[in-house]
Design a protein around this motif. Structure first.
Motif, PDB file in Angstrom:
ATOM      1  N   MET A  26      -2.498  13.195  -9.570  1.00 57.56           N
ATOM      2  CA  MET A  26      -1.866  13.728  -8.358  1.00 57.56           C
ATOM      3  C   MET A  26      -1.369  15.158  -8.511  1.00 57.56           C
ATOM      4  O   MET A  26      -0.724  15.688  -7.613  1.00 57.56           O
TER       5      MET A  26
ATOM      6  N   HIS B  82       0.828  -1.206   0.000  1.00 59.52           N
ATOM      7  CA  HIS B  82       0.000   0.000   0.000  1.00 59.52           C
ATOM      8  C   HIS B  82       0.860   1.253   0.000  1.00 59.52           C
ATOM      9  O   HIS B  82       0.583   2.221  -0.738  1.00 59.52           O
ATOM     10  N   SER B  83       1.932   1.258   0.771  1.00 63.44           N
ATOM     11  CA  SER B  83       2.830   2.416   0.825  1.00 63.44           C
ATOM     12  C   SER B  83       3.542   2.613  -0.508  1.00 63.44           C
ATOM     13  O   SER B  83       3.731   3.750  -0.966  1.00 63.44           O
TER      14      SER B  83
ATOM     15  N   SER C  16       1.061   4.062  -2.880  1.00 67.92           N
ATOM     16  CA  SER C  16       0.717   5.438  -2.497  1.00 67.92           C
ATOM     17  C   SER C  16       1.839   6.424  -2.814  1.00 67.92           C
ATOM     18  O   SER C  16       1.594   7.623  -2.981  1.00 67.92           O
ATOM     19  N   SER C  17       3.061   5.939  -2.878  1.00 70.24           N
ATOM     20  CA  SER C  17       4.200   6.827  -3.142  1.00 70.24           C
ATOM     21  C   SER C  17       4.544   6.900  -4.627  1.00 70.24           C
ATOM     22  O   SER C  17       5.572   7.455  -5.002  1.00 70.24           O
ATOM     23  N   THR C  18       3.669   6.344  -5.474  1.00 74.11           N
ATOM     24  CA  THR C  18       3.884   6.349  -6.918  1.00 74.11           C
ATOM     25  C   THR C  18       3.141   7.517  -7.553  1.00 74.11           C
ATOM     26  O   THR C  18       1.950   7.728  -7.291  1.00 74.11           O
TER      27      THR C  18
ATOM     28  N   GLN D  77      -0.753  17.660  -5.564  1.00 71.82           N
ATOM     29  CA  GLN D  77      -0.800  16.959  -4.283  1.00 71.82           C
ATOM     30  C   GLN D  77       0.611  16.613  -3.804  1.00 71.82           C
ATOM     31  O   GLN D  77       1.527  16.433  -4.608  1.00 71.82           O
TER      32      GLN D  77
ATOM     33  N   ASP E  65       3.102  10.980  -1.064  1.00 75.35           N
ATOM     34  CA  ASP E  65       3.072  10.259   0.209  1.00 75.35           C
ATOM     35  C   ASP E  65       4.241   9.273   0.255  1.00 75.35           C
ATOM     36  O   ASP E  65       4.072   8.081   0.023  1.00 75.35           O
TER      37      ASP E  65
ATOM     38  N   PHE F  98      -6.767  -1.479   3.659  1.00 79.94           N
ATOM     39  CA  PHE F  98      -6.211  -0.167   3.317  1.00 79.94           C
ATOM     40  C   PHE F  98      -7.071   0.487   2.258  1.00 79.94           C
ATOM     41  O   PHE F  98      -7.591  -0.178   1.351  1.00 79.94           O
TER      42      PHE F  98
ATOM     43  N   SER G 279      -7.901   2.549  -1.082  1.00 80.22           N
ATOM     44  CA  SER G 279      -7.247   2.560  -2.392  1.00 80.22           C
ATOM     45  C   SER G 279      -6.403   3.812  -2.517  1.00 80.22           C
ATOM     46  O   SER G 279      -6.857   4.915  -2.181  1.00 80.22           O
ATOM     47  N   PRO G 280      -5.140   3.673  -3.012  1.00 74.18           N
ATOM     48  CA  PRO G 280      -4.287   4.852  -3.172  1.00 74.18           C
ATOM     49  C   PRO G 280      -4.712   5.758  -4.318  1.00 74.18           C
ATOM     50  O   PRO G 280      -4.132   6.798  -4.531  1.00 74.18           O
TER      51      PRO G 280
END
Length: 347
Positions: free
Chosen positions: A280, A269-270, A273-275, A283, A286, A343, A345-346
């Protein structure tokens, strides 16, 4: 049938119907260095069915490339300790003699390396390198091997294939060298292809071309592929299944759709989310806090726990095995396994 093909078939027991082409159990790889033992791969397990593309996704240093080199038997024996088993069509690759492995590499298992400029020999033409592989493994004549080389360059869509056979690697562009490396890897029609971040050094446009080409060739030839990458977008384009790797372990494993749309491990998930993606704009990214662990001094418990926003004290106390969560999806997260943690969704 050539002598090399006869020898290769003699080594291969029949594979049961429905059995995976490749079955890896408790694979561990450790390197002896001046600073101590580096535990690069730590108990990897997976089965790979025929015709499937497995994407191995993770940050640099997570053990992806080392895993591929262990499968190929390319790690230096003098300072490497490998344990576990690698069953390829009924043969344990770790128990095979080097001469038998040499006969296996090329005709049955082949590899596309990350940087073709260093993988291709600079003093021989591309055609000579492809033809030499065919002659050695199949016993074909030099003229027949060069003719096949031309067909292979045409198959990977290199223009003016006959002229490019006579070119040296430095005379070709990065994208063309990568295509030549793919042609070389496919020259003996392998059952399984290992691709070690083959698009990393290419610009985005050429990356897309190479990915689409590999996927098309995989479907046409019915190959089984392991595709290593740190790029989520690349993994989503080419993979049927995805294994997410961190600190030498698989943290999550499942179909590409399950892993990317319904991740069941905080690291996955991380990572998602960092992609960066198109929606984005404006923003804040993350990013994952902290740094990957020192593989020469791995912490107890889950190796991602020191960076994990969802970690609890028990995460750092004992190892967490990869276990089935939903359907065929596997996760190595204590809270997902015991509490059903999910989690958002990113995006």
């Amino acid at each position: 049938m050539t002598q090399a093909q006869t020898q290769s078939q003699a080594m291969a027991p029949p594979v049961a119907a429905g059995a995976p082409l490749l079955s890896v159990r408790d694979l561990t790889v450790a390197f002896r260095t001046r600073d101590g033992v580096v535990n690069a791969v730590n108990g990897v397990n997976f089965d790979l069915p025929r015709g499937q593309v497995l994407g191995v996704l993770g940050e640099s240093g997570s053990g992806k490339s080392v895993t591929l080199r262990a499968l190929m038997g390319l790690l230096p024996k003098s300072r490497t300790t490998i344990r576990g088993s690698i069953d390829f069509g009924g043969r344990d690759l770790l128990a095979m003699k080097e001469a038998d492995l040499d006969r296996l590499r090329g005709p049955e298992i082949a590899m596309i390396f990350q940087e073709p400029m260093t993988a291709l020999d600079p003093v021989f033409t591309v055609g000579e390198q492809i033809a030499e592989t065919i002659v050695r493994h199949e016993g074909a004549s030099w003229d027949a091997a060069m003719a096949r080389g031309k067909e292979l360059l045409e198959m990977v869509r290199i223009p003016s294939a006959e002229r490019r056979l006579k070119a040296y690697p430095h005379e070709m562009s990065g994208g063309m060298r990568q295509r030549a490396m793919i042609a070389l890897a496919l020259s003996c029609r392998p059952s399984i292809l290992l691709a070690d971040e083959p698009t990393t050094a290419l610009d985005v446009t050429v990356q897309i071309q190479i990915i689409l080409l590999l996927r098309e060739l995989q479907r046409e030839l019915g190959m089984t592929v392991i595709f290593v990458t740190h790029d989520v977008g690349v993994a989503s384009e080419i993979s049927d299944a995805i294994a997410v790797m961190y600190a030498g372990r698989f943290m999550e494993h499942g179909s590409a759709e399950e892993v990317l749309l319904n991740s069941r491990h905080p690291y996955t998930h991380s990572l998602l989310s960092s992609t960066v993606h198109g929606s984005m704009r404006g923003q804040r990214l993350d990013a994952i806090p902290g740094l990957p662990p020192d593989l020469a001094n791995l912490p107890p418990g889950c190796p991602f726990a020191p960076r994990c926003r969802h970690a609890i004290p028990s995460c750092e106390q004992a190892d967490i095995a990869l276990r089935q969560i939903d359907g065929a999806q596997l996760s190595a997260c204590r809270r997902v396994q015991e509490e059903g943690l999910r989690f958002a969704s990113p995006g």
